[in-house]
Enzyme design. Structure first.
Site, PDB file in Angstrom:
ATOM      1  N   ASN A   1     -13.709   3.534  -4.318  1.00  0.00           N
ATOM      2  CA  ASN A   1     -12.894   3.442  -3.103  1.00  0.00           C
ATOM      3  C   ASN A   1     -12.218   5.126  -2.669  1.00  0.00           C
ATOM      4  O   ASN A   1     -11.996   5.770  -3.812  1.00  0.00           O
ATOM      5  CB  ASN A   1     -11.846   2.566  -2.849  1.00  0.00           C
ATOM      6  CG  ASN A   1     -10.473   3.138  -3.354  1.00  0.00           C
ATOM      7  OD1 ASN A   1      -9.976   3.790  -2.514  1.00  0.00           O
ATOM      8  ND2 ASN A   1     -10.026   2.949  -4.547  1.00  0.00           N
TER       9      ASN A   1
ATOM     10  N   CYS B   1      -3.380   9.315  -7.282  1.00  0.00           N
ATOM     11  CA  CYS B   1      -4.373   8.802  -6.548  1.00  0.00           C
ATOM     12  C   CYS B   1      -5.404   9.936  -6.745  1.00  0.00           C
ATOM     13  O   CYS B   1      -5.191  11.242  -6.284  1.00  0.00           O
ATOM     14  CB  CYS B   1      -3.908   8.668  -4.991  1.00  0.00           C
ATOM     15  SG  CYS B   1      -5.292   8.491  -4.180  1.00  0.00           S
TER      16      CYS B   1
ATOM     17  N   GLY C   1     -12.475  -2.219 -10.806  1.00  0.00           N
ATOM     18  CA  GLY C   1     -13.524  -3.160 -11.017  1.00  0.00           C
ATOM     19  C   GLY C   1     -13.674  -3.428 -12.525  1.00  0.00           C
ATOM     20  O   GLY C   1     -13.154  -2.700 -13.512  1.00  0.00           O
TER      21      GLY C   1
ATOM     22  N   LYS D   1       0.875  -1.146  -0.056  1.00  0.00           N
ATOM     23  CA  LYS D   1      -0.082   0.017   0.210  1.00  0.00           C
ATOM     24  C   LYS D   1       0.683   1.136   0.142  1.00  0.00           C
ATOM     25  O   LYS D   1       2.096   1.155   0.420  1.00  0.00           O
ATOM     26  CB  LYS D   1      -0.738   0.089   1.152  1.00  0.00           C
ATOM     27  CG  LYS D   1      -2.054   0.845   1.215  1.00  0.00           C
ATOM     28  CD  LYS D   1      -3.274   0.621   2.132  1.00  0.00           C
ATOM     29  CE  LYS D   1      -4.106   1.643   2.274  1.00  0.00           C
ATOM     30  NZ  LYS D   1      -4.788   1.983   1.319  1.00  0.00           N
TER      31      LYS D   1
ATOM     32  N   ASN E   1       3.432   6.639  -6.769  1.00  0.00           N
ATOM     33  CA  ASN E   1       2.056   6.976  -6.780  1.00  0.00           C
ATOM     34  C   ASN E   1       1.944   8.275  -6.955  1.00  0.00           C
ATOM     35  O   ASN E   1       1.938   9.120  -6.046  1.00  0.00           O
ATOM     36  CB  ASN E   1       1.276   6.473  -5.716  1.00  0.00           C
ATOM     37  CG  ASN E   1      -0.182   6.741  -5.673  1.00  0.00           C
ATOM     38  OD1 ASN E   1      -0.658   7.295  -6.504  1.00  0.00           O
ATOM     39  ND2 ASN E   1      -0.988   6.410  -4.642  1.00  0.00           N
TER      40      ASN E   1
ATOM     41  N   THR F   1      -8.922  -5.103  -7.184  1.00  0.00           N
ATOM     42  CA  THR F   1     -10.153  -5.153  -6.789  1.00  0.00           C
ATOM     43  C   THR F   1     -10.855  -6.654  -7.088  1.00  0.00           C
ATOM     44  O   THR F   1     -11.760  -7.143  -6.359  1.00  0.00           O
ATOM     45  CB  THR F   1     -11.027  -4.228  -7.779  1.00  0.00           C
ATOM     46  OG1 THR F   1     -10.564  -3.031  -7.487  1.00  0.00           O
ATOM     47  CG2 THR F   1     -12.544  -4.083  -7.469  1.00  0.00           C
TER      48      THR F   1
ATOM     49  N   LYS G   1       3.396   5.225 -11.329  1.00  0.00           N
ATOM     50  CA  LYS G   1       2.108   4.776 -11.686  1.00  0.00           C
ATOM     51  C   LYS G   1       1.169   5.976 -12.030  1.00  0.00           C
ATOM     52  O   LYS G   1       1.233   7.193 -11.537  1.00  0.00           O
ATOM     53  CB  LYS G   1       1.402   4.326 -10.350  1.00  0.00           C
ATOM     54  CG  LYS G   1       0.020   3.769 -10.412  1.00  0.00           C
ATOM     55  CD  LYS G   1      -0.329   2.907  -9.156  1.00  0.00           C
ATOM     56  CE  LYS G   1      -1.704   2.293  -9.505  1.00  0.00           C
ATOM     57  NZ  LYS G   1      -1.984   1.270  -8.350  1.00  0.00           N
TER      58      LYS G   1
END
Lengths: 272, 314
Positions: B68, B128, B218, B44, B125, B269, B165
């Site tokens: 999320n 986000c 998803g 994470k 990252n 996911t 990312k």
């Protein structure tokens, strides 16, 4: 590719059908909805605009769902102020549940508001002709929960322990369980729900007396269905929202953090 | 049939990697995911100091999508040291350390600390979508910012490969990738979550997520991920490894990602849809497909769509 397993992952708000003040700090809400929950499972309870918290289900009889909670944190204190007709979101049910066979003799050890899910287990097991001993413990008389409800169940004996001796045995409910397990009529299984220190004592005792036991373990939860990983426990890395909250004693005893520490919403360890 | 992929000198037994943000908080959980068949693990997002996330609800889903807005909570460097240190003692599969920060300088500082823990890759990252109220538009939304972060991290990363990312929520993901490549990036993770999106509770008339909006993942986002991977692959001349992630549910989804240009594939996911065993399932499904099609190694699949397109041109 889609599946039919995830219909319960959006909260839906329901109006509170009735409110019962169980004790000064404990409140029960009833909703006119069934989620098809089984004893030991939990539901994520959402107070719109505030937060969503996991709660054990106190009853789901196919028509109505009940939750019983202790107003201890910001969210539960705000929830306790709600009235009949107010909206609360429900998401679930999630997790494992207590398991028994018809006609078994079960001892149910309930500490504090752990009495609520224990009552749900008792009421369902009673339908399967199980004989039950409910051992309910609390700090003092005014904190005892669900005694009348347990007493009304068929084939159920209720014994009580309070820390201050204001009702029943003076001391811990685990002491009553100990006497029972060391007596002539050992139960087929022990179920327990309550503070983790009590669970450790029940786990040790059942292990020593070689009596099968299922306990409900609580950890910080976000998603409730195994995605976020906030409720994983060391050293197994299992998620207590899907592999728990109800775990068999053999599994509980391999969780090295059981009785020692838990993690907060940041994943930081805190001693029990 | 071989599923093995060697990326920037690191060998993965199979191309499936746990995507960042899912089930990735402790060494115990990383090992558990590896035991379920993952070829690699991504942590994470790690912050230099403690960072609080958003209140619940933070994760909600339907059969088609998940939203999320966890808000990237983390306990900070000390916990990263403890957990990565623990994992390195008994390490079943490679570890990708995902890092996040609020400024270009802090990306450099965080990277400098985390490289000392010897992860196999750094994943940065910059994309986000859940912390915009706190920090503004993600760095991945600007060529200049994305490039500056890449340079800051590369300045301190030593021999550890750096994957950036990227966000799908931009006009031209290819130009962002090109800028990062010029700034020294060693690879890309494509994509972070889509949107952000919103879901409303009908009776209360309020957004369900406490943060109101959240990143979408998803099965519904898979076509967006496939297009973004193809764009990044093309923009960087097929010379950079891509960890393709976003909506993968099956082995055939994974193969589609490889054909678009991915070398590794991130699964997150899908754990919520198919369970923890999804890594093993995806590998078995990939193997079955490859065997039926006479594919001997997944390495030959990466970028296959681009080669098919050029050979089909008159």
């Amino acid at each position: 590719m889609t599946c039919g397993c995830c219909h319960n992952r959006l909260p839906v708000t329901h109006r509170i059908a009735s409110v019962k003040r169980e004790t000064e700090q404990v409140t029960s809400f009833t909703f006119a909805v069934s989620l098809g929950a089984k004893p030991g499972q939990f539901v994520m309870v959402w107070l719109p605009g505030v937060d969503e918290v996991p709660m054990s289900i106190a009853n789901d009889d196919g028509k109505q769902l009940q939750i019983t909670f202790f107003a201890v944190g910001d969210t539960t204190k705000k929830l306790a102020l709600l009235k009949k007709g107010d909206l609360v979101g429900l998401r679930g049910p999630f997790g494992t549940h207590y398991e028994w066979k018809p006609k078994q003799h079960l001892s149910l050890v309930a500490g504090g508001y752990g009495a609520a899910p224990m009552f749900f287990a008792a009421s369902e097991a009673a339908k399967d002709q199980c004989t039950l001993t409910a051992i309910v413990g609390a700090r003092s008389k005014e904190h005892l929960l669900y005694l009348d409800a347990f007493a009304k169940l068929k084939g159920t004996t209720v014994s009580v322990a309070t820390d201050d001796g204001s009702q029943g045995h003076k001391g811990y409910n685990v002491e009553l369980l100990s006497a029972l397990l060391k007596g002539k009529k050992k139960p087929d299984q022990v179920f327990a729900c309550g503070p983790e220190r009590m669970l450790v004592a029940v786990s040790d005792l059942c292990h020593e007396q070689k009596v099968p036991c299922q306990i409900s373990l609580e950890r910080y939860m976000k998603c409730g269905y195994g995605l976020c990983g906030n409720c994983t426990v060391d050293p197994l890395g299992i998620r207590l929202c899907t592999d728990g909250p109800v775990v068999k004693n053999e599994l509980a005893r391999t969780i090295t953090e059981f009785g020692k520490y838990h993690r907060d919403h940041l994943g930081k360890k805190h001693s029990l | 049939m071989s599923l093995s992929q060697t990326v920037r000198g690191v060998t993965f037994q199979n191309p499936t990697v746990l995507a960042s943000g899912i089930w990735g908080i402790t060494a115990s959980s990383w090992r558990r995911v590896a035991a379920n068949g993952a070829g690699g693990i991504t942590t994470k997002s790690l912050w230099l100091a403690e960072h609080k996330g958003h209140p619940n609800p933070t994760i909600i889903s339907t059969p088609h999508w998940t939203l999320n807005a966890v808000g990237v909570p983390d306990a900070g460097l000390e916990k990263a040291r403890e957990e990565i240190g623990d994992y390195n003692k008994k390490k079943p599969v490679p570890l990708i350390a995902n890092i996040i920060a609020n400024t270009v300088d802090n990306y450099g500082k965080t990277a400098a600390e985390i490289v000392q823990l010897q992860p196999d890759f750094l994943e940065v990252n910059i994309s986000c979508p859940n912390v915009e109220d706190e920090f503004g538009k993600p760095f991945a939304c600007s060529v200049r910012d994305a490039s500056a972060v890449t340079k800051a991290v590369k300045a301190v990363s030593g021999k550890i490969p750096v994957f950036i990312k990227l966000s799908p929520n931009v006009d031209d993901i290819g130009s962002i990738a090109s800028a990062c490549a010029e700034a020294g990036a060693d690879g890309f993770t494509v994509i972070n979550t889509v949107g952000p999106g919103m879901a409303i509770d009908l009776r209360s008339r309020l957004p369900i997520l406490a943060n109101k909006v959240g990143g979408m993942s998803g099965p519904a986002i898979k076509p967006i991920a496939v297009r973004c991977i193809a764009d990044v692959y093309r923009a960087t001349g097929g010379k950079f490894p891509i960890i393709g992630t976003g909506g993968i549910m099956t082995g055939e989804d994974a193969i589609e990602f490889l054909l678009a240009g991915a070398t590794l594939i991130g699964i997150g996911t899908a754990i919520g849809y198919r369970g923890a065993e999804v890594f093993r399932m995806v590998c078995e499904e990939m193997t079955a497909w490859c065997e039926a099609e006479g594919v001997k190694s997944v390495t030959e699949l990466t970028g296959g769509m681009h080669r098919a397109l050029s050979s089909s041109r008159p």
